[in-house]
Design a protein around this motif. Structure first.
Motif, short mmCIF file in Angstrom:
data_model
loop_
_atom_site.label_atom_id
_atom_site.label_comp_id
_atom_site.label_asym_id
_atom_site.label_seq_id
_atom_site.Cartn_x
_atom_site.Cartn_y
_atom_site.Cartn_z
N GLY A 275 29.66 53.02 43.53
CA GLY A 275 29.40 54.17 43.59
C GLY A 275 27.97 54.44 43.06
N ASP A 276 27.90 55.20 42.11
CA ASP A 276 26.75 55.66 41.55
C ASP A 276 26.43 55.01 40.11
N TRP A 277 27.49 54.23 39.74
CA TRP A 277 27.45 53.64 38.39
C TRP A 277 26.91 52.11 38.40
N LEU A 278 26.99 51.66 39.33
CA LEU A 278 26.47 49.97 39.59
C LEU A 278 25.73 50.09 40.97
N ARG A 282 20.38 49.49 38.82
CA ARG A 282 20.91 49.62 37.41
C ARG A 282 21.03 48.47 36.62
N PHE A 283 19.77 47.66 36.83
CA PHE A 283 19.55 46.85 35.68
C PHE A 283 19.65 47.27 34.21
N TYR C 68 21.73 65.06 23.44
CA TYR C 68 20.95 66.26 23.77
C TYR C 68 20.68 66.63 25.49
N LEU C 69 20.34 65.41 26.20
CA LEU C 69 19.93 65.67 27.66
C LEU C 69 21.30 65.73 28.41
N LEU C 70 22.16 64.89 28.11
CA LEU C 70 23.57 64.92 28.75
C LEU C 70 24.18 66.44 28.63
N ASP C 146 20.21 55.36 31.66
CA ASP C 146 20.35 54.80 33.20
C ASP C 146 21.14 55.45 34.00
N GLN C 147 22.50 55.74 33.35
CA GLN C 147 23.58 56.31 34.23
C GLN C 147 23.25 57.89 34.40
#
Lengths: 342, 457, 333
Positions: A275-278, A282-283, C68-70, C146-147
């Motif tokens: 999905g969007d998670w990996l 996504r290093f 904060y950003l989340l 990153d997420q």
């Protein structure tokens, strides 16, 4: 033995692996080694190593022929010496400012140093070439590291070996022993008449010297230097490498760097898409997860995990084995708790 | 007692590490070059400020292969790759799609991975200004025998200063994208003095330089230049510094900051007077327009794209993108077009040399230098620095059509054949920074006075 | 004595310089001062949470900026998907008061809970290992950053304030943003007041004050210290979340804001002292005003040094750390 193997590595690995992974692991390892030297022998976890190696790199890049910056046309070897000298001096200065701080405060002051260096080069564009100094000329010995990666590889290897041996030697000198004493109990050392602040300052200077070598190598390796490569993210990367390898094991510097470089490179090819998670981009998530697991499970990093695995095996076979290293603290903070009262 | 033990442990550790490394790297083979396969790498940003344009870039390039050369998409997203394309009988292999983060460091890393590890013969990319300069330098110094075609990097220096013989840019640079605005401000809006504001790094310097060069050459005066530094989240102090006694303001703030800047500008100065502001290409990018909305209605900006064009070439271009419907929606985006231009030119050049990349790709490079693209928004050809000469378009933001809150775009002027030097104003010794180019009256660029009014109504 | 005189002299020079420049353009001076104050208000909300967590639990929560950003992203997403508020600045579905308040409340509470979750899972069992906890929170912030880019994209978004509220107000002949001036500053003052009352007047606050001074003694006295910690972490994260929504409305929600506001929080508590609310207020004012003034007034004749304002901020921080490492009102554990 390992050194012999690495010396013969070029004949086994193809030239891309050599240059992209091994050489990168070597210079990143040197940067991490400067951090681990300070943490392992001095009890100081510093986030300032990136800032210091940036100073070395930018100084050297401005002095030689390059596209951008001052390009003063110095001989690359002289420029290298100048870069190392300037960065070491800068390190001693920073050490003097930071030497009275401990633990978290020391961490924050060194973080501030790296951030200052970043913003300095980001803003003073005459010194940072408006976005970077490119096509930096390496010494004739190194040649063109892209077309022929071997000389740079051997230089980085030699530097790593010398630095490793140098640090181990330094640890046995009176200075090194005093430093470790300060790490363990600064109040007692002060009572014994040692100038604690001076020792810490000088230690920071030694760390700066090592970091500056990493900085010079990094510029030759990437063929350029820019503020984007020495930002907070890179500061955290060096910390991640040191922790993954093992904050209290000097060898951990290079192990951590090798792991980091390998994952960085291959994650783009091999990462499954979840999905969007990996996914291939996504290093950062992957390296963050590894970092988290290591900090939670084993403060000694990968080397620590390794040693405890073998120790358990040995214990099963032969009875209790002594810890083979200068007894390193179990946790990061056992060292530093002493200092909270200061 | 202690030392041998440590040595043994350590040796075991390192042996394992090394074997691990061997296992991992042994699996990657640097395939021997084959005469019938041409390897292409594509590099864009998937992180950082421009990360959200990743699909548009890759899709723009790959769509060309699907439309003309038999390529089949490997998945719904462009980054899944494409197989089966053949140009002049040679198989096209997309060896890798690079992911950078708009910093030069990462771009070089990815370029080296694509070119050195994966063996790309030709690289298309990168995206951002700083990356473009770094890659151009790398191409010139380290890979003279491979070909590099720019994606959408817009820093002037990448071609005008670096002049790498193997680096080709089929899109105008940042300054060229502002062509026509200086003259519009002076002649149509009656500005005689102006203030400019832009982010403090290479691309805005270039973008604003295009406005300043033209405006000053014909007699205008730029009285103040404000450069919010890197990492500014709060533009209010900079908004406060913009002089109110000038005839107009040229805004060169980039994507991320533009929303904040406009909000704070309105809070400080009231509703935006569209005759007193002007923007660069960021104002008319579809993704940003959607986020910014109606405050800019009536204002003018410029770009190499005429978003409402109805020409046959435009229609053909949009049709080519149908393989990726999400990218097709962003057809009128410089990000899509830049990469489309690159792959289109490559296809044309490879066809003309029958796919011959031998001899250090010299034949291919000679062919590339002569390519003329009959593009969706005008013809694109290269100057002697391998830099594009193309038409530029002055566009006006219009009220949203009924039922929508996304403003429309109306192209009003065509600026023909804009070249990088602005008719001699810039040359290879030009520096673009906070105070350069200086505001001087000079020979106006050749297109001033020759703008062509257009109406795609 | 001598350093104090030097510092006082420096202070006088700075004030004189600002007064001189301010006199030249009064309107600009007011705007810049208000900028500084409103920014300080935002910093206070975010730093108050940070300093509370550090003061009580000695945890340097390096993921504070990520929280904060989340919060900003959550509120923005809720506003867009539940109320159809478009991200256009003025038009589109106008945001009602409900459309702003509900996402604010939900995002804030969610982040508060996320904070507690983080504390219970990662930080509870290694109490006392400050550096280790700092490393853990750094790891979490890297992953979260990153997420967030992966899920929310890289483009900047803005949370819409209620359309019923005015865009700007006129104060002393100066147009100024209403939301910034009234809502953010008002919120900061209100929060400051509430926190002050809670800390000084309630039993919970008393326990916190005692805990800041001597953790083990409080525990020995029979107080369930773990519940107190969880509660304090909840409040701290809640404040980060609230600041995130306020900041997302006042400025924008974009990647990079997490490290920016984390660094800002660090600066504020370094100046003001870890664990001190009053210190956080002073530190915020200092940071807000210094950066606002430096952005505009750091130019002398033709030499324009305003681009170095951020360097000035950090140099002040290093100086503070070197001279008075515990900050103005901080106390050792």
């Amino acid at each position: 033995m390992l050194v012999l193997f690495l010396a013969g590595a070029p004949s086994i690995f193809d030239s891309f692996t050599l240059s992209q992974i091994l050489t990168k692991a070597l210079w990143l390892g040197i940067a991490a080694a400067s951090l681990i030297f300070l943490s392992s022998y001095g009890g100081m976890i510093s986030l300032g190593q990136t800032g210091i190696y940036a100073v070395a790199g930018f100084t050297m890049a401005n002095l030689v022929h390059a596209a951008g910056g001052r390009h003063l046309g110095w001989d690359p070897l002289a420029a290298t010496a100048a870069g190392i000298a300037v960065a070491t001096l800068f390190g001693v200065l920073c050490g003097a400012i930071a030497s009275r701080s401990y633990g978290i405060y020391f961490l924050m002051i060194t973080l501030a140093i790296s951030v200052i260096v970043f913003y300095f080069f980001a803003q003073v564009t005459t010194l940072s070439g408006y976005g970077g100094i490119r096509s930096v000329t390496p010494p004739a010995v190194i040649g063109n590291p892209v077309i022929n990666p071997l000389p740079l590889y051997y230089t980085a290897l030699a530097a790593s070996v010398l630095i490793y041996a140098g640090i181990r030697y330094l640890a046995r000198t009176p200075f090194g022993l005093a430093l470790q004493g300060i790490r363990d109990d600064p109040a007692r050392m002060q009572a014994l008449g040692f100038n604690v602040a001076l020792h810490r300052t000088l230690a920071f200077g030694v760390g700066a010297f090592i970091a500056s070598i990493a900085g010079i190598l990094s510029v030759w390796y990437t063929t350029q230097i820019s503020p984007g490569g020495i930002n907070v993210a890179q500061t955290i990367n060096v910390l991640v490498i040191a922790v993954i390898g093992g904050l209290y094991r000097l060898e951990g510097a290079w192990i951590g760097a090798a792991v980091f470089a390998t994952i960085d490179n291959y994650s783009r090819v091999w990462m499954p898409n979840v999905g969007d998670w990996l996914g291939p981009s996504r290093f950062e998530t992957v390296i963050g997860l590894i970092f988290l697991v290591i900090v939670l499970a084993s403060p000694g990093g990968l080397v620590g995990i390794w040693e405890s695995v073998w120790a358990r095996r040995n214990r099963a076979g032969r009875g209790p084995t002594q810890s083979s290293r200068n007894p390193a603290p179990e946790t990061v903070d056992a060292v530093v708790d002493h200092h909270e009262a200061v | 007692m202690l030392r041998p033990q440590r040595n043994v442990e350590f040796r075991r550790l390192l042996a394992t590490a090394v074997l691990g490394l061997l296992a991992v790297t042994g699996c990657t083979s640097n395939a021997t070059p084959s005469a019938s396969v041409i390897k292409i790498g594509i590099l864009s940003d998937c992180q950082g400020d421009f990360g959200s344009f990743y699909n548009d870039d890759i899709g723009g390039a790959l769509a060309v292969l699907a439309a003309h050369y038999g390529g089949k998409a490997s998945g719904a997203k462009p980054q899944d790759g494409m197989t089966g394309a053949k140009i002049a009988g040679k198989d096209i292999q997309i060896v890798g799609i690079g992911c950078s983060d708009s910093t030069a460091n990462k771009a070089i890393d990815e370029t080296r991975r694509l070119v050195e590890q994966l063996g790309a013969d030709i690289l298309i990319g990168p995206l951002s200004g700083d990356e473009g300069v770094a890659v151009a330098n790398y191409a010139k110094t380290n890979q003279p025998n491979k070909t590099f075609i720019n994606g959408i990097a817009g820093a002037q220096e990448a071609t005008l200063k670096v002049q790498a013989p193997n680096f080709f840019r089929f899109n105008p640079d940042g300054a060229q994208w502002s062509a026509g605005l200086g003259s519009y401000a002076y002649n149509k809006l009656g500005w005689r003095t102006a203030a400019v504001i832009g982010d403090d790094y290479a691309f805005p310097y270039t973008s604003l330089a295009g406005f300043i060069a033209e405006f000053c050459a014909i007699g205008g005066n730029v009285t103040k230049r404000v450069w919010p530094p890197l990492g500014t989240t709060d533009y209010s102090s900079f908004v406060a510094q913009m002089p109110t006694n000038v005839d107009g303001t040229f805004v060169g703030i980039g994507g991320a900051g533009l929303i904040t800047f406009l909000k704070q500008y309105q809070q400080a100065n009231g509703t935006i007077n569209s005759k007193k502001v002007m923007g660069n290409l960021f104002w008319i990018d579809p993704q940003l327009l959607k986020a910014i909305g109606t405050p800019l209605v009536g204002a003018v900006a410029a770009n190499m794209i005429a978003a409402d064009s109805t020409s046959a070439q435009t229609k053909a271009y949009v049709q080519e993108l149908s393989v990726y419907p999400d990218v097709q929606k962003d057809a009128a985006s410089v990000f899509t077009l830049g990469y489309w231009n690159a792959m289109t030119a490559l296809g044309m050049a490879l066809t003309s040399v029958n796919g011959d990349i031998s001899g250090n790709q010299k034949a291919l490079q000679a062919a590339l230098a002569k390519v003329v693209i009959d593009g969706p928004y005008g013809k694109v050809s290269l100057d002697k620095n391998r830099q594009a000469i193309a038409d530029n378009w002055v566009t006006q933001v219009t009220a949203p059509p009924a039922g929508s809150n996304v403003p429309g775009l109306k192209t009003i002027l065509q600026i023909p054949a804009v070249d990088q030097t602005f008719g001699g104003f810039f040359d290879s010794s030009s520096t673009l920074d906070r105070t350069n180019p200086p505001c001087v009256k000079k020979t106006p660029p050749p297109w001033v006075g020759h703008e062509i009014p257009v109406n795609f109504g | 004595m001598a350093p104090r005189i030097l510092l006082a002299l420096l202070g006088v020079v700075v004030v004189a310089w600002i007064a001189y420049k301010g006199g030249q353009n009064g309107r600009l001076f007011w705007v810049v001062t208000l900028n500084g104050i409103t920014l300080a208000a935002l910093f206070f909300v975010v730093a108050a949470g940070f300093t509370l967590i550090f003061g009580l639990m000695r945890v340097v929560n390096m993921a504070h900026g990520s929280l904060y950003l989340l919060a900003g992203y959550i509120a923005f997403t809720l506003q867009a998907s539940w109320y159809g508020v478009s991200s256009n600045l003025l038009s589109g579905n106008p945001a009602t008061v409900v459309a702003w308040v509900v996402p604010l409340v939900i995002a804030t509470v969610v982040i508060g809970l996320a904070g507690v979750l983080m504390q219970q899972v990662f930080l509870r069992w290694n109490q006392g290992q400050d550096l280790r906890q700092a490393l853990i929170t750094i790891a979490i912030s890297v992953i979260l950053a990153d997420q967030m880019v992966a899920h929310f994209g890289g483009i900047a978004e803005a949370i819409q304030p209620p359309a019923a509220w005015p865009e700007s107000v006129t104060l002393f002949g100066v147009h100024y943003g209403f939301f910034r001036l009234a809502v953010v500053t008002g919120a900061a003052i209100a929060i400051g007041g509430v926190l002050f009352l809670v800390i000084k007047r309630t039993r919970f606050g008393m326990i916190i004050r005692a805990g800041v001074d001597d953790r083990s003694m409080v525990s020995a006295l029979g107080v369930n210290i773990q519940v107190v910690f969880a509660g304090a972490f909840f409040i701290g994260a809640l404040l980060a979340g609230l600041a995130g929504v306020l900041g997302g409305t006042m400025l924008a929600v974009q990647p990079g804001n997490d490290s920016a506001f984390l660094l800002d929080s660090l600066i504020v508590v370094i100046i003001g002292g870890m664990g001190s609310l009053g210190g956080a207020a002073i530190g915020s004012l200092a940071l807000g005003l210094v950066s606002s003034y430096a952005n505009v007034y750091l130019s002398f004749g033709t030499t324009d040094l305003t681009n170095y304002s951020i360097l000035l901020t950090f140099i002040l921080v290093v100086a503070m750390l070197a001279v008075r490492p515990l900050g103005l009102f901080g106390r050792p554990a």
